[in-house]
Design an enzyme around this catalytic site. Structure first.
Site, PDB file in Angstrom:
ATOM      1  N   LYS A  39       3.194  -4.583  11.017  1.00  0.00           N
ATOM      2  CA  LYS A  39       1.869  -4.788  11.610  1.00  0.00           C
ATOM      3  C   LYS A  39       2.046  -5.417  12.981  1.00  0.00           C
ATOM      4  CE  LYS A  39      -2.483  -4.077  10.503  1.00  0.00           C
ATOM      5  NZ  LYS A  39      -2.979  -2.908   9.759  1.00  0.00           N
ATOM      6  N   LYS A  97       0.838  -1.213   0.000  1.00  0.00           N
ATOM      7  CA  LYS A  97       0.000   0.000   0.000  1.00  0.00           C
ATOM      8  C   LYS A  97       0.870   1.258   0.000  1.00  0.00           C
ATOM      9  CE  LYS A  97      -2.753  -1.076   3.525  1.00  0.00           C
ATOM     10  NZ  LYS A  97      -3.845  -0.897   4.528  1.00  0.00           N
TER      11      LYS A  97
END
Length: 220
Positions: free
Chosen positions: A107, A95
């Site tokens: 993450k 992204k």
């Protein structure tokens, strides 16, 4: 593969990547290097709650450090596991690359149902998880910057930022260790709505392209 024969979330991300990489002129071995996560840290820690020690499992995965800091949310959910966190970290890299923001992908996740704990207990748990990540530079303004995700929001980010500041009293950039803080704690207006607004813009763009609508069998 999952029990149903459907690809798991991690496998789905890899399938999408493989499909895209076939259309690119990548040097030998580079495809594999991009696909895999650089590192995943798993932590198990105890917090004394309601008269006994409760043990929690958390993760922070770094997919790519080709640009730093790496960026990616922290989610609190019972579904959190290493595979999911690594898949989400990879998606963060892709992204950021697609919209040309200068971050790598990361993450984090904590295997917990936040609804089972009251606010004071959740603060203790969040601060302890943050402590474990901060002392390994897995939360750091110049290296790894989390954000809210499923099950977390401004409140949790404020706790994490405060925990970082307590542990790094001379860091002038301490508040930049997380995004998604409330405006009164150094956050920015509009962050809460930002994800939904992104979905709105993506849908608007999609419905501008008649060929894509036809392929998807949608009329708008």
């Amino acid at each position: 593969m999952s029990v149903s024969g459907e690809p798991s979330f991690r496998e789905s991300v890899d399938l999408m990547f493989n499909r895209a990489s076939k259309l690119m002129d990548l040097s030998p071995g580079l495809e594999q290097k991009i696909r895999v996560c650089n590192s995943t840290y798993t932590v198990r820690f105890g917090v004394r709650l309601r008269g006994k020690i409760e043990t929690f499992t958390g993760y922070r995965s770094v997919h790519s450090e080709h640009m730093e800091p790496v960026k990616g949310g922290i989610r609190f959910a019972l579904s959190v596991n290493q595979d999911e966190v690594e898949a989400l970290a990879a998606l963060m890299t892709y992204k950021c690359a697609l919209v040309e923001t200068p971050f790598g992908g990361s993450k984090g996740g904590l295997c917990i149902d936040p609804r089972q704990w009251d606010e004071h207990e959740l603060e203790q748990i969040t601060r302890r998880f943050a402590y474990e990540l901060i002392k390994r530079d897995l939360i750091h303004p110049a290296q790894n910057v989390p954000a809210p995700d499923m099950g977390t929001g401004e409140r949790e980010m404020a706790w994490i930022a405060d925990q970082y500041a307590r542990m790094n009293t001379t860091d002038i950039n301490a508040k930049a260790c997380v995004t998604g803080k409330p405006p009164h704690a150094g956050g920015i207006q509009g962050r809460v709505e930002a994800t939904g607004r992104g979905v709105q813009f993506a849908l608007r763009e999609f419905f501008r392209h008649k060929d894509d609508m036809a392929k998807a069998g949608l009329t708008g």
